[in-house]
Scaffold this motif. Structure first.
Motif, PDB file in Angstrom:
ATOM      1  N   GLU A 193       0.824  -1.213   0.000  1.00 34.16           N
ATOM      2  CA  GLU A 193       0.000   0.000   0.000  1.00 34.16           C
ATOM      3  C   GLU A 193       0.857   1.262   0.000  1.00 34.16           C
ATOM      4  OE1 GLU A 193      -0.479  -2.512   2.051  1.00 34.16           O
ATOM      5  OE2 GLU A 193      -2.493  -3.279   1.617  1.00 34.16           O
ATOM      6  N   LEU A 194       1.961   1.219   0.740  1.00 40.08           N
ATOM      7  CA  LEU A 194       2.824   2.400   0.818  1.00 40.08           C
ATOM      8  C   LEU A 194       3.520   2.661  -0.517  1.00 40.08           C
ATOM      9  CD1 LEU A 194       3.991   4.655   2.568  1.00 40.08           C
ATOM     10  CD2 LEU A 194       5.880   3.129   3.159  1.00 40.08           C
ATOM     11  N   ASP A 195       3.976   1.609  -1.174  1.00 38.09           N
ATOM     12  CA  ASP A 195       4.638   1.779  -2.473  1.00 38.09           C
ATOM     13  C   ASP A 195       3.679   2.392  -3.492  1.00 38.09           C
ATOM     14  OD1 ASP A 195       7.020   0.822  -1.546  1.00 38.09           O
ATOM     15  OD2 ASP A 195       6.742  -1.214  -2.307  1.00 38.09           O
ATOM     16  N   LYS A 196       2.443   1.923  -3.501  1.00 38.78           N
ATOM     17  CA  LYS A 196       1.441   2.491  -4.403  1.00 38.78           C
ATOM     18  C   LYS A 196       1.211   3.969  -4.089  1.00 38.78           C
ATOM     19  CE  LYS A 196      -2.331   0.123  -4.973  1.00 38.78           C
ATOM     20  NZ  LYS A 196      -3.509  -0.722  -4.622  1.00 38.78           N
ATOM     21  N   ALA A 197       1.193   4.304  -2.798  1.00 40.95           N
ATOM     22  CA  ALA A 197       0.989   5.697  -2.382  1.00 40.95           C
ATOM     23  C   ALA A 197       2.162   6.566  -2.810  1.00 40.95           C
ATOM     24  CB  ALA A 197       0.807   5.766  -0.864  1.00 40.95           C
ATOM     25  N   HIS A 198       3.375   6.056  -2.629  1.00 43.78           N
ATOM     26  CA  HIS A 198       4.571   6.808  -3.023  1.00 43.78           C
ATOM     27  C   HIS A 198       4.556   7.122  -4.518  1.00 43.78           C
ATOM     28  CE1 HIS A 198       6.244   6.856   0.831  1.00 43.78           C
ATOM     29  NE2 HIS A 198       7.056   5.817   0.787  1.00 43.78           N
ATOM     30  N   LEU A 199       4.207   6.132  -5.322  1.00 43.29           N
ATOM     31  CA  LEU A 199       4.189   6.329  -6.771  1.00 43.29           C
ATOM     32  C   LEU A 199       3.142   7.364  -7.178  1.00 43.29           C
ATOM     33  CD1 LEU A 199       4.592   2.626  -7.954  1.00 43.29           C
ATOM     34  CD2 LEU A 199       6.184   4.505  -8.415  1.00 43.29           C
ATOM     35  N   ARG A 200       2.007   7.320  -6.520  1.00 40.78           N
ATOM     36  CA  ARG A 200       0.951   8.288  -6.834  1.00 40.78           C
ATOM     37  C   ARG A 200       1.371   9.693  -6.427  1.00 40.78           C
ATOM     38  NH1 ARG A 200      -5.419   8.055  -4.868  1.00 40.78           N
ATOM     39  NH2 ARG A 200      -6.054  10.014  -5.890  1.00 40.78           N
ATOM     40  N   LEU A 201       1.956   9.818  -5.249  1.00 41.90           N
ATOM     41  CA  LEU A 201       2.323  11.145  -4.736  1.00 41.90           C
ATOM     42  C   LEU A 201       3.496  11.761  -5.505  1.00 41.90           C
ATOM     43  CD1 LEU A 201       1.950  10.575  -0.887  1.00 41.90           C
ATOM     44  CD2 LEU A 201       0.411  11.821  -2.408  1.00 41.90           C
ATOM     45  N   VAL A 202       4.478  10.944  -5.872  1.00 38.93           N
ATOM     46  CA  VAL A 202       5.627  11.503  -6.597  1.00 38.93           C
ATOM     47  C   VAL A 202       5.192  11.973  -7.981  1.00 38.93           C
ATOM     48  CG1 VAL A 202       6.537   9.435  -7.741  1.00 38.93           C
ATOM     49  CG2 VAL A 202       8.107  11.200  -6.940  1.00 38.93           C
ATOM     50  N   SER A 203       4.213  11.293  -8.571  1.00 37.35           N
ATOM     51  CA  SER A 203       3.670  11.755  -9.853  1.00 37.35           C
ATOM     52  C   SER A 203       2.966  13.099  -9.682  1.00 37.35           C
ATOM     53  CB  SER A 203       2.691  10.720 -10.417  1.00 37.35           C
ATOM     54  OG  SER A 203       3.361   9.513 -10.739  1.00 37.35           O
ATOM     55  N   SER A 204       2.290  13.267  -8.557  1.00 40.49           N
ATOM     56  CA  SER A 204       1.631  14.541  -8.261  1.00 40.49           C
ATOM     57  C   SER A 204       2.658  15.647  -8.059  1.00 40.49           C
ATOM     58  CB  SER A 204       0.758  14.403  -7.001  1.00 40.49           C
ATOM     59  OG  SER A 204      -0.291  13.487  -7.207  1.00 40.49           O
ATOM     60  N   VAL A 205       3.783  15.305  -7.435  1.00 43.06           N
ATOM     61  CA  VAL A 205       4.852  16.290  -7.227  1.00 43.06           C
ATOM     62  C   VAL A 205       5.425  16.733  -8.571  1.00 43.06           C
ATOM     63  CG1 VAL A 205       7.191  16.606  -6.335  1.00 43.06           C
ATOM     64  CG2 VAL A 205       5.467  15.527  -4.912  1.00 43.06           C
ATOM     65  N   PHE A 206       5.685  15.792  -9.457  1.00 40.89           N
ATOM     66  CA  PHE A 206       6.211  16.132 -10.778  1.00 40.89           C
ATOM     67  C   PHE A 206       5.224  17.034 -11.519  1.00 40.89           C
ATOM     68  CE2 PHE A 206       9.801  13.077 -11.984  1.00 40.89           C
ATOM     69  CZ  PHE A 206      10.227  12.988 -10.676  1.00 40.89           C
ATOM     70  N   SER A 207       3.947  16.718 -11.405  1.00 40.47           N
ATOM     71  CA  SER A 207       2.907  17.522 -12.046  1.00 40.47           C
ATOM     72  C   SER A 207       2.896  18.936 -11.473  1.00 40.47           C
ATOM     73  CB  SER A 207       1.541  16.857 -11.846  1.00 40.47           C
ATOM     74  OG  SER A 207       0.508  17.652 -12.361  1.00 40.47           O
ATOM     75  N   SER A 208       3.093  19.031 -10.158  1.00 44.32           N
ATOM     76  CA  SER A 208       3.113  20.333  -9.493  1.00 44.32           C
ATOM     77  C   SER A 208       4.293  21.178  -9.973  1.00 44.32           C
ATOM     78  CB  SER A 208       3.195  20.136  -7.972  1.00 44.32           C
ATOM     79  OG  SER A 208       3.363  21.363  -7.300  1.00 44.32           O
ATOM     80  N   ILE A 209       5.466  20.553 -10.107  1.00 47.30           N
ATOM     81  CA  ILE A 209       6.645  21.282 -10.580  1.00 47.30           C
ATOM     82  C   ILE A 209       6.463  21.700 -12.043  1.00 47.30           C
ATOM     83  CG2 ILE A 209       9.138  21.160 -10.979  1.00 47.30           C
ATOM     84  CD1 ILE A 209       9.317  19.123  -8.718  1.00 47.30           C
ATOM     85  N   ASN A 210       5.897  20.803 -12.839  1.00 46.25           N
ATOM     86  CA  ASN A 210       5.677  21.112 -14.258  1.00 46.25           C
ATOM     87  C   ASN A 210       4.730  22.283 -14.451  1.00 46.25           C
ATOM     88  OD1 ASN A 210       7.365  19.065 -15.166  1.00 46.25           O
ATOM     89  ND2 ASN A 210       5.725  17.556 -15.238  1.00 46.25           N
TER      90      ASN A 210
END
Length: 383
Positions: free
Chosen positions: A187-204
């Motif tokens: 569950e944590l790995d899935k959460a990390h992948l989702r959140l890091v994608s959101s971070v990249f989107s935020s920076i973009n």
């Protein structure tokens, strides 16, 4: 504190349910085929009054008589546990992470215990609580992902690390510590992948933001920060994202350097961009100097604007500007300045090459040599 309390509650559940199960099976002789009975009447003397009414009128079904009895006896247990988990979730902004891990580990420990009796009631109860904990966790991740993606830039922010990146770090630091001894982390790995994608989107999204400084510089710093953070954490499922962050940081550093590097030799850079454009259009090298805008006289005029002393002064100004832009915590100044030096040298060599090819025999040369240029950068770096 909530972790210890939850662990204690879960520890005490098993012996309580097990003892009650043993009593029911022994008293009603359920292990001796009593499950085939349709109605079971009980005399009042051996039992507490609170259970007498229940036992005397309870209709046993053949499938799971023990489980049905336990469900009635402990009918208030599930709503009470739901309320307790809700309180634990609210103790900390990421309390659901701790609840999920504590509940999962406790269940695995119970199911793996040799002294534990199989109990459909307890298994079902804890299974329901685990589903509830996972639901709370997923809801928290969803809200955090939305917060990161939709977070707005502070109105007075001129650069530095974005709030969305800091928020991601906060969650990862907390969750990794909680999951450090966990038996499973899917569950944590899935959460990390989702959140890091959101971070990249935020920076973009900064590309369309109204920043007071160069956008590429802010994106460069933030992708660099994410890359360094992921290197430090060594999270296996984020290896690809770590490499992507490094690539994005390098791309934006190159854009940042190229944009600001045109300034120290801006007129000279524009002149030779025009020369390259003529060559691309098919003009022969020996004929470029006959173009009015790119004659030998025009080249001399442009070169005269950049004596060695002025170039050094312009580089010093550029260094101070970059130093002001960059966040000290990231320590990117030496890296960026080295990239500036390499790009400047590349441009210088390109200008020299174009001069020799298109203005051969003219004796035209820049006021400073490669050795002079290297000494400028060296003195600025050491100052």
């Amino acid at each position: 504190v909530s972790k210890q309390m939850l662990e204690q509650v879960l520890r005490e559940l098993q012996p309580l349910c097990t003892a009650e199960q043993q009593f029911i099976e022994k008293f009603f002789q359920l292990s001796q085929g009593a499950a085939n009975l349709q109605v079971l009447e009980v005399r009042p003397l051996p039992l507490p009054i609170s259970l007498l009414t229940f036992y005397s009128c309870f209709v046993l079904r053949a499938e799971e008589p023990t489980t049905r009895l336990l469900s009635e006896i402990f009918s208030c247990l599930e709503p009470e546990l739901r309320g307790f988990l809700d309180i634990c979730n609210k103790v900390h902004p990421f309390g659901c992470v701790q609840v999920l891990v504590t509940l999962s580990d406790s269940i695995f420990e119970m199911w793996g215990s040799s002294s534990a009796l199989p109990s459909s009631f307890l298994n079902t109860l804890l299974g329901n609580m685990l589903l509830l904990a996972k639901s709370s966790f997923n809801k928290c991740i969803g809200n955090l992902s939305k917060e990161i993606e939709e977070g707005k830039m502070p109105s007075k922010m001129k650069g530095g690390i974005l709030p969305s990146v800091s928020r991601f770090e906060e969650f990862v630091n907390f969750s990794e510590e909680v999951f450090r001894t966990a038996r499973r982390r899917r569950e944590l790995d899935k959460a990390h992948l989702r959140l890091v994608s959101s971070v990249f989107s935020s920076i973009n999204s900064l590309s369309s933001a109204n920043l007071k400084v160069n956008t590429d510089m802010v994106m460069m710093e933030n992708f660099h920060h994410v890359h360094c953070f992921l290197c430090q954490k060594k999270i296996q499922c984020l290896e690809d994202k770590k490499r992507e962050a490094k690539q994005r940081y390098s791309e934006h550093m190159e854009k940042y350097v190229i944009k600001y590097l045109g300034q120290p030799l801006e007129k000279l850079n524009c002149f030779f961009e025009g020369v390259k454009a003529r060559l691309a259009q098919g003009v022969k090298e020996e004929e470029v100097s006959f173009q009015l805008a790119y004659s030998k006289q025009e080249l001399r005029k442009v070169i005269e604007r950049y004596p060695g002393k002025e170039v050094k002064r312009a580089l010093e100004t550029l260094y101070r500007k970059i130093h002001k832009h960059l966040t000290p915590e990231e320590n990117l100044l030496p890296v960026v300045w080295h990239a500036v030096e390499q790009e400047f040298i590349r441009q210088y060599q390109e200008f020299e090459d174009l001069t020799q090819r298109c203005y051969a025999g003219s004796g035209i040369a820049m006021d400073f040599t490669m050795e002079d240029l290297l000494s400028y950068f060296n003195s600025i770096t050491l100052s």
